[in-house]
Design an enzyme around this catalytic site. Sequence first.
Site, PDB file in Angstrom:
ATOM      1  N   GLU A  99      -1.055   6.880  -3.430  1.00  0.00           N
ATOM      2  CA  GLU A  99      -2.136   7.737  -2.924  1.00  0.00           C
ATOM      3  C   GLU A  99      -2.580   8.644  -4.065  1.00  0.00           C
ATOM      4  O   GLU A  99      -1.907   8.713  -5.108  1.00  0.00           O
ATOM      5  CB  GLU A  99      -1.633   8.578  -1.748  1.00  0.00           C
ATOM      6  N   ALA A 113       0.831  -1.209   0.000  1.00  0.00           N
ATOM      7  CA  ALA A 113       0.000   0.000   0.000  1.00  0.00           C
ATOM      8  C   ALA A 113       0.863   1.255   0.000  1.00  0.00           C
ATOM      9  O   ALA A 113       1.168   1.831   1.052  1.00  0.00           O
ATOM     10  CB  ALA A 113      -0.941  -0.009   1.194  1.00  0.00           C
ATOM     11  N   ARG A 144      -8.273 -20.051 -40.353  1.00  0.00           N
ATOM     12  CA  ARG A 144      -9.159 -19.087 -41.020  1.00  0.00           C
ATOM     13  C   ARG A 144      -8.753 -18.937 -42.491  1.00  0.00           C
ATOM     14  O   ARG A 144      -7.569 -18.707 -42.803  1.00  0.00           O
ATOM     15  CB  ARG A 144      -9.040 -17.727 -40.314  1.00  0.00           C
ATOM     16  N   GLY A 179     -12.525  -8.973 -37.133  1.00  0.00           N
ATOM     17  CA  GLY A 179     -13.684  -8.605 -36.309  1.00  0.00           C
ATOM     18  C   GLY A 179     -13.913  -9.562 -35.153  1.00  0.00           C
ATOM     19  O   GLY A 179     -14.352  -9.155 -34.072  1.00  0.00           O
ATOM     20  N   GLU A 231       3.404  -0.557 -11.155  1.00  0.00           N
ATOM     21  CA  GLU A 231       4.789  -0.838 -10.721  1.00  0.00           C
ATOM     22  C   GLU A 231       5.747   0.186 -11.345  1.00  0.00           C
ATOM     23  O   GLU A 231       6.890  -0.111 -11.656  1.00  0.00           O
ATOM     24  CB  GLU A 231       5.167  -2.265 -11.150  1.00  0.00           C
ATOM     25  N   GLY A 232       5.246   1.416 -11.516  1.00  0.00           N
ATOM     26  CA  GLY A 232       6.013   2.487 -12.156  1.00  0.00           C
ATOM     27  C   GLY A 232       5.694   2.524 -13.635  1.00  0.00           C
ATOM     28  O   GLY A 232       5.898   1.527 -14.346  1.00  0.00           O
ATOM     29  N   THR A 233       5.168   3.646 -14.120  1.00  0.00           N
ATOM     30  CA  THR A 233       4.812   3.737 -15.548  1.00  0.00           C
ATOM     31  C   THR A 233       6.081   3.573 -16.391  1.00  0.00           C
ATOM     32  O   THR A 233       7.210   3.744 -15.894  1.00  0.00           O
ATOM     33  CB  THR A 233       4.185   5.108 -15.885  1.00  0.00           C
TER      34      THR A 233
HETATM   35  C1  LIG Z   1      -4.857  -2.085 -11.488  1.00  0.00           C
HETATM   36  C2  LIG Z   1      -3.873  -1.321 -10.650  1.00  0.00           C
HETATM   37  C3  LIG Z   1      -3.234  -1.959  -9.600  1.00  0.00           C
HETATM   38  C4  LIG Z   1      -2.338  -1.245  -8.808  1.00  0.00           C
HETATM   39  N1  LIG Z   1      -1.797  -1.857  -7.688  1.00  0.00           N
HETATM   40  C5  LIG Z   1      -1.083  -1.103  -6.817  1.00  0.00           C
HETATM   41  C6  LIG Z   1      -0.689  -1.656  -5.540  1.00  0.00           C
HETATM   42  O1  LIG Z   1      -0.950  -2.828  -5.218  1.00  0.00           O
HETATM   43  N2  LIG Z   1      -0.016  -0.856  -4.681  1.00  0.00           N
HETATM   44  C7  LIG Z   1       0.288   0.436  -4.974  1.00  0.00           C
HETATM   45  O2  LIG Z   1       0.885   1.088  -4.132  1.00  0.00           O
HETATM   46  N3  LIG Z   1      -0.069   0.986  -6.164  1.00  0.00           N
HETATM   47  C8  LIG Z   1      -0.761   0.248  -7.079  1.00  0.00           C
HETATM   48  N4  LIG Z   1      -1.169   0.799  -8.273  1.00  0.00           N
HETATM   49  C9  LIG Z   1      -0.816   2.181  -8.586  1.00  0.00           C
HETATM   50  C10 LIG Z   1       0.167   2.311  -9.747  1.00  0.00           C
HETATM   51  O3  LIG Z   1       1.442   1.888  -9.390  1.00  0.00           O
HETATM   52  C11 LIG Z   1       0.126   3.787 -10.213  1.00  0.00           C
HETATM   53  O4  LIG Z   1      -1.126   3.952 -10.860  1.00  0.00           O
HETATM   54  C12 LIG Z   1       1.268   4.155 -11.132  1.00  0.00           C
HETATM   55  O5  LIG Z   1       2.489   4.146 -10.426  1.00  0.00           O
HETATM   56  C13 LIG Z   1       1.082   5.538 -11.781  1.00  0.00           C
HETATM   57  O6  LIG Z   1       0.672   6.501 -10.879  1.00  0.00           O
HETATM   58  P1  LIG Z   1      -0.606   7.421 -11.237  1.00  0.00           P
HETATM   59  O7  LIG Z   1      -1.703   6.498 -11.624  1.00  0.00           O
HETATM   60  O8  LIG Z   1      -0.859   8.337 -10.111  1.00  0.00           O
HETATM   61  O9  LIG Z   1      -0.195   8.235 -12.529  1.00  0.00           O
HETATM   62  P2  LIG Z   1       0.567   9.668 -12.564  1.00  0.00           P
HETATM   63  O10 LIG Z   1       1.765   9.614 -11.695  1.00  0.00           O
HETATM   64  O11 LIG Z   1      -0.434  10.727 -12.333  1.00  0.00           O
HETATM   65  O12 LIG Z   1       1.041   9.725 -14.076  1.00  0.00           O
HETATM   66  C14 LIG Z   1       0.241  10.228 -15.143  1.00  0.00           C
HETATM   67  C15 LIG Z   1       1.093  10.311 -16.391  1.00  0.00           C
HETATM   68  O13 LIG Z   1       2.168  11.246 -16.177  1.00  0.00           O
HETATM   69  C16 LIG Z   1       3.390  10.603 -16.440  1.00  0.00           C
HETATM   70  N5  LIG Z   1       4.433  11.101 -15.547  1.00  0.00           N
HETATM   71  C17 LIG Z   1       4.364  11.341 -14.212  1.00  0.00           C
HETATM   72  N6  LIG Z   1       5.537  11.768 -13.750  1.00  0.00           N
HETATM   73  C18 LIG Z   1       6.400  11.805 -14.802  1.00  0.00           C
HETATM   74  C19 LIG Z   1       7.768  12.148 -14.963  1.00  0.00           C
HETATM   75  N7  LIG Z   1       8.528  12.538 -13.936  1.00  0.00           N
HETATM   76  N8  LIG Z   1       8.311  12.063 -16.207  1.00  0.00           N
HETATM   77  C20 LIG Z   1       7.557  11.656 -17.254  1.00  0.00           C
HETATM   78  N9  LIG Z   1       6.251  11.308 -17.168  1.00  0.00           N
HETATM   79  C21 LIG Z   1       5.675  11.375 -15.956  1.00  0.00           C
HETATM   80  C22 LIG Z   1       3.130   9.121 -16.188  1.00  0.00           C
HETATM   81  O14 LIG Z   1       4.068   8.287 -16.832  1.00  0.00           O
HETATM   82  C23 LIG Z   1       1.735   8.972 -16.750  1.00  0.00           C
HETATM   83  O15 LIG Z   1       1.794   8.825 -18.144  1.00  0.00           O
HETATM   84  C24 LIG Z   1      -2.042   0.101  -9.102  1.00  0.00           C
HETATM   85  C25 LIG Z   1      -2.678   0.731 -10.188  1.00  0.00           C
HETATM   86  C26 LIG Z   1      -3.599   0.046 -10.932  1.00  0.00           C
HETATM   87  C27 LIG Z   1      -4.331   0.768 -12.027  1.00  0.00           C
END
Ligand SMILES: Cc1cc2nc3c(=O)[nH]c(=O)nc-3n(C[C@H](O)[C@H](O)[C@H](O)COP(=O)(O)OP(=O)(O)OC[C@H]3O[C@@H](n4cnc5c(N)ncnc54)[C@H](O)[C@@H]3O)c2cc1C
Length: 385
Positions: A129, A126, A271, A343, A366-368
Amino acid sequence: MFLELTGEQRLIQDTAREFAKAELDPIAATLDQEGDPPAFLANLRKLAELGFMGLNVKDEYGGAEAGVVAFSVAITEIARACASTAVTLSVNNMVCEVIQAAGSEAQKKAYIPKICSGEFSAGAFALTETGAGSDPSGVATQAVLDGDQWVLNGSKIFITSAPYAGVFVVWAVTDRSVPKGKGISCFLVEGGTPGLVIGKEEHKTGQHASATNELLFEDCRIPKDALMGKLNDGFRIAVGELAGGRIGIGSLGLGVGLAAIDYATQYSTERAQFGQKISNFQAIQWMIADTYTELEAARLLLMNAAFKKEQGKPFAKEASMAKMYATEAANRACYKAVQMLGGYGYTVDFPVERYARDVRITAIYEGTNEIQRTIISREILRSIV
Ligand SMILES: Cc1cc2nc3c(=O)[nH]c(=O)nc-3n(C[C@H](O)[C@H](O)[C@H](O)COP(=O)(O)OP(=O)(O)OC[C@H]3O[C@@H](n4cnc5c(N)ncnc54)[C@H](O)[C@@H]3O)c2cc1C
């Protein structure tokens, strides 16, 4: 160089493949479309019995101690059938690993065996946020010491497995006087603790069987010794563990991508259009060739990162490369698989649309992948300046 799996790793891969075929494949579509939480949880228990909940966890805490390569290949095989099950395994392993790395002996003995044995269906990680996604130093949940208890207040979002987690690893601010990220600590909170409220469940595009919920901490009191690691060392603990988790998510993406292209390739041999199998068309052949090549490259990147981690060598850059490349290759694989089915690929009568939905998130959680690129380029630039 020796690029073959060991006998033990192959056995684990085969066992995961057989389990996926026998137990996960038959219900994956139902879990996606209608949901069946008891069946989902029953499979997690069976996987725990087979030793899959702690593949990279020490034997003394109930793990299989099979290493990171074995963990990676197992996640890939499970994900070929059910991405939701694979992500639960991956997060459970990450929770066990973080407790193993940062917890006290008492904490390790109290929680890790319960996740490995299946007594707990899951553990939860967790961190995220609303104000702390890509930037976890923005955590605002607070922990204040009151006598011999910590009192937690705040909320988390997107927490995998929250409704059925027996233990939550929670990051909270313990010192607000220091710069962002320097005053965060890590805690272990047991499921069912008064004040820990499981909030709304997200309705997601894919991975429907894996629950993703909001968490609320409302004067949630936990013992003083629920602090994990050193006070205010939580950010470092989180960053270290996320690097390992990325191998799990890359492996998961690879599994979904392989499932998609395997299905589409078989379909292309059945197909017929213009009086011949569509696999005779070069356009289809090139999609097959490109996709398998990219997924093989992804597999090798994952094996490299897993092997480095297993050897105790630095692996953060390699894990980011593997996660980024594997999840993007897997997304391309799923896109092409839908394309190859035409389709029909866009209907729920065929599994490739599910794969395409399930795989999308692997480039985000796990980090975008933008953050992965930041990590990779920072490491490269650091080495030349
Ligand atoms: C199905 C699901 C399961 C998850 N499970 C967990 C969990 O178990 N535990 C947990 O803690 N979290 C969990 N997460 C959270 C997930 O790790 C975050 O959603 C993710 O790290 C991205 O954060 P954000 O959604 O706030 O996007 P944001 O940080 O708001 O990013 C939005 C966009 O801005 C870009 N961006 C932001 N900062 C930068 C930068 N410095 N440089 C370039 N681009 C940037 C991002 O790449 C993205 O394209 C989960 C999310 C989902 C959807």
